[in-house]
Design a protein around this motif. Structure first.
Motif, mmCIF file in Angstrom:
data_model
loop_
_atom_site.group_PDB
_atom_site.id
_atom_site.type_symbol
_atom_site.label_atom_id
_atom_site.label_comp_id
_atom_site.label_asym_id
_atom_site.label_seq_id
_atom_site.Cartn_x
_atom_site.Cartn_y
_atom_site.Cartn_z
ATOM 1 N N THR A 456 -17.197 -62.940 -37.873
ATOM 2 C CA THR A 456 -17.687 -61.571 -38.063
ATOM 3 C C THR A 456 -17.707 -61.226 -39.548
ATOM 4 N N ALA A 457 -16.667 -61.641 -40.253
ATOM 5 C CA ALA A 457 -16.609 -61.358 -41.696
ATOM 6 C C ALA A 457 -17.842 -61.937 -42.386
ATOM 7 N N GLY A 458 -18.190 -63.173 -42.030
ATOM 8 C CA GLY A 458 -19.371 -63.801 -42.635
ATOM 9 C C GLY A 458 -20.622 -62.990 -42.341
ATOM 10 N N ASP A 459 -20.777 -62.550 -41.077
ATOM 11 C CA ASP A 459 -21.957 -61.760 -40.710
ATOM 12 C C ASP A 459 -22.005 -60.463 -41.504
ATOM 13 N N VAL A 460 -20.861 -59.802 -41.592
ATOM 14 C CA VAL A 460 -20.807 -58.499 -42.263
ATOM 15 C C VAL A 460 -21.137 -58.660 -43.753
#
Ligand code: PLP
Length: 473
Positions: A456-460
Motif C-alpha cells: 500500500t505504501a508503494g501505491d500511495v
C-alpha cells in the motif's frame, strides 16, 4: 477514583486498547492537528472540584486522540519505530500498578536480578560475547552520556568528577558525520564541548568513518597537546543507516588506548538475526554498546540495553554512596543506580521478559526478516519506476529515495511530496539530507506491519507523486 472502581475502568481501557489497535488503519498516521488546537481545548486552570472518570475519559477521546500521531500504526514508516508489543504493554501495566523504585538491589530485588538475567539474554540474542555486562538505561541518549562520562574520566585518570575540567588537558572525542545528535548532547553535557568532537569524514557505500583519517586526526591532536578520550562508532545512523567499519576502527582505538562506544540504537535489534551481524563485525572489541529494545524489537518505550566491558569503570564514574543509599549486610549485589545518571529507576526488565517469552526470539527474528524483505521489495519497485531514484540502498529495512520531474527543483519537489503524503494520512514518511540533497526515508518497523501495508505504501507514494501539483513561482 478508588481502587474499588479500578476493575471497571481497567476493563474499559483494555477494550479500548484492542479497538484502537484494530481500527488503526482507519486513522491518519500523522496527526492532522494545527499547532495550538489541543492547548485551546484544555482549560487554562486546574479544576477545584473532582471530575468523574467518565468525563475525563470522554475528553481523552475527543481532545487528545485527534492530536496523536500513531506510532503503533502498521503504516508508520517514518523516523525509526517505537514499538509497543501487546505483551510488553501488559508488563508495563503491571509495573505501573506495583510501581517499585529499582535504584538499589534491596529496593526491588526481583527487578535487579531480572535485569541482570534478561540483559544477558539480550546479550546472547544479539551475539555479543561473554564478558559484556548489561544495564537498562532509559534511552540511548542516556547510555551514550554514561559512556562519554566514562571515557572522559578514564582519560583524566578519574580526576574530572573531583577537580572539574578547568586546568585539564583539552579532551577530544571522535565520530563520523553520520552520528545521532545524542552524541553532541552527551559531549556538551560532559563538559567536553562541541569543538572537541571531531567529525571524521565518512567514506564508501556504508558511509563509515575513514579509519586512516581517524588515525591521522588522533595523531595530530596528540601532537598539538590535546587528550584523546574515545571514539563513538555508529552502527545504523539515523539519516540513512550509516555503518562504521568496526574492524578498521578498533585497531586504531587499541593503538591509542581509546575507549569505544558503539551506538546501534536502531540497528542493534536486527542482530538477533545472525545473517545481519556482518554489519557490526568487530563488535566484540567495543567497550560499550547501546541498542534500543524500545525501537524495532517491541519493548515499549523506554528501554535501552547498554552493554559494557568494564562495569567497574562505569561505576567508578557514576557511583555515589551516601549513608542513606548503603545496603549493609549484602555482598555481591548490584545497585543499578550506580550504573546510570538518574537515581530513580523504573522496573523495565519485566517488559523484556514478557516480550522475549511471549514471541520467542524466533518470532522477533521473523518480524525483522519480514521487514527487511518487504522494504527491499519496495526499494526495487520504486527503483524500477522511471521517475523515482533510490538514493541510498536498503540498510536492513531503511532506504531513501527521490522523485524526479522535468523542470521541478528536486528538493522542493520532494519536500512537497513528503508533505502531501503525510497530509493524505494513509502512510507516514520523513525526510533527511544525503550529501546536501533532500531525500525521503522509508523504513519498515511497525510491530503490526504486514506485507500488504508495505505494498500500500508503494501505491500511495506513486499515486500522490504523480498527482502532485507544484506551486508555481
Ligand atoms: C533513536 C536513536 C538514538 C536516540 O535514542 P533515544 O533512546 O531516544 O535516546 C540515538 N542514536 C541512534 C542511531 C538512533 O537511531
Amino acid at each position: 477514583m478508588r481502587w474499588s472502581d479500578f476493575a471497571q475502568w481497567g476493563r474499559r481501557v483494555s477494550d479500548w486498547a484492542v479497538n484502537y489497535h484494530e481500527g488503526l488503519r482507519d486513522r491518519p498516521v500523522r496527526a492532522q492537528t494545527k499547532p495550538g488546537e489541543v492547548a485551546a481545548a484544555l482549560p487554562v486552570s486546574p479544576p477545584d472540584a473532582a471530575e468523574s472518570m467518565e468525563t475525563i475519559f470522554a475528553d481523552f477521546e475527543t481532545i487528545v486522540m485527534p492530536g496523536i500521531t500513531h506510532w503503533q500504526h502498521p503504516r508508520f514508516f517514518a523516523y525509526f519505530p517505537a514499538n509497543a508489543a501487546p505483551a510488553s504493554v501488559l508488563a508495563e501495566y503491571l509495573v505501573s500498578t506495583v510501581a517499585p523504585q529499582c535504584m538499589l538491589w534491596q529496593t526491588s530485588p526481583a527487578a535487579t536480578e531480572m535485569e541482570t538475567v534478561v540483559l544477558d539474554w539480550l546479550r546472547q540474542a544479539i551475539g555479543l560475547p561473554e564478558g559484556f555486562a548489561g544495564v537498562i538505561q532509559d534511552s540511548a541518549s542516556s547510555a551514550t552520556l554514561a559512556a562519554v562520562l566514562t571515557m572522559r574520566e578514564r582519560a583524566l585518570g578519574w580526576a574530572g568528577n573531583t577537580s572539574g575540567l578547568a586546568g585539564q588537558k583539552q579532551l577530544r572525542v571522535y565520530c563520523s558525520r553520520e552520528v545521532h545528535t545524542s552524541i553532541d548532547r552527551a559531549i556538551w553535557v560532559a563538559g567536553i564541548g562541541e569543538e572537541n568532537l571531531r567529525r571524521i569524514p565518512a567514506t564508501g557505500a556504508n558511509r563509515g568513518m575513514d579509519a586512516d583519517a581517524l588515525d591521522k586526526a588522533i595523531r595530530a591532536d596528540i601532537a598539538d597537546g590535546f587528550l584523546p578520550a574515545g571514539i563513538i562508532a555508529c552502527i545504523g545512523g539515523t539519516g540513512v543507516g550509516a555503518m562504521d567499519d568496526l574492524t578498521a576502527i578498533m585497531p586504531v582505538a587499541r593503538e591509542h588506548g581509546l575507549y569505544v562506544h558503539v551506538d546501534a540504537a536502531w540497528a542493534g535489534a536486527a542482530m538477533i538475526c545472525p545473517e545481519f551481524r556482518h554489519y557490526w563485525e568487530g563488535i566484540e572489541d567495543a567497550d560499550s554498546v547501546v541498542f534500543n529494545p524500545h525501537k524495532w524489537l517491541g519493548a515499549q518505550f523506554d528501554c535501552s540495553a547498554h552493554f559494557i566491558r568494564s562495569p567497574d569503570d562505569l561505576v567508578r564514574t557514576l557511583a555515589i554512596q551516601p549513608e542513606y543509599l548503603k545496603t549493609h549486610g549484602a555482598e555481591g549485589i548490584i545497585n543499578y543506580s550506580e550504573w546510570s545518571v538518574p537515581l530513580g529507576r523504573r522496573f523495565r526488565a519485566l517488559k523484556i521478559w514478557f516480550l522475549v517469552r511471549a514471541y520467542g526470539l524466533d518470532g522477533l527474528r521473523e518480524m525483522i526478516r519480514n521487514h527487511v524483505d518487504w522494504s527491499g521489495a519496495l526499494a526495487r519497485r520504486l527503483g524500477a519506476e522511471p521517475d523515482f531514484e533510490i538514493v541510498t540502498d536498503p540498510v536492513l529495512s531503511l532506504f531513501s529515495f527521490r522523485y524526479m520531474r522535468d523542470g521541478a527543483e528536486p528538493d522542493a519537489l520532494n519536500l512537497a511530496l513528503v508533505q502531501a503524503i503525510n497530509d493524505d494520512g494513509r502512510i507516514y514518511l520523513t525526510q533527511t539530507r544525503v550529501d546536501g540533497a533532500l531525500v525521503i526515508r522509508f523504513t519498515v518497523g511497525a510491530f503490526s506491519a504486514t506485507e500488504e501495508d508495505v505494498k500500500t505504501a508503494g501505491d500511495v507514494i506513486v499515486e500522490i507523486a504523480r498527482n502532485l501539483e507544484m506551486p508555481h513561482g
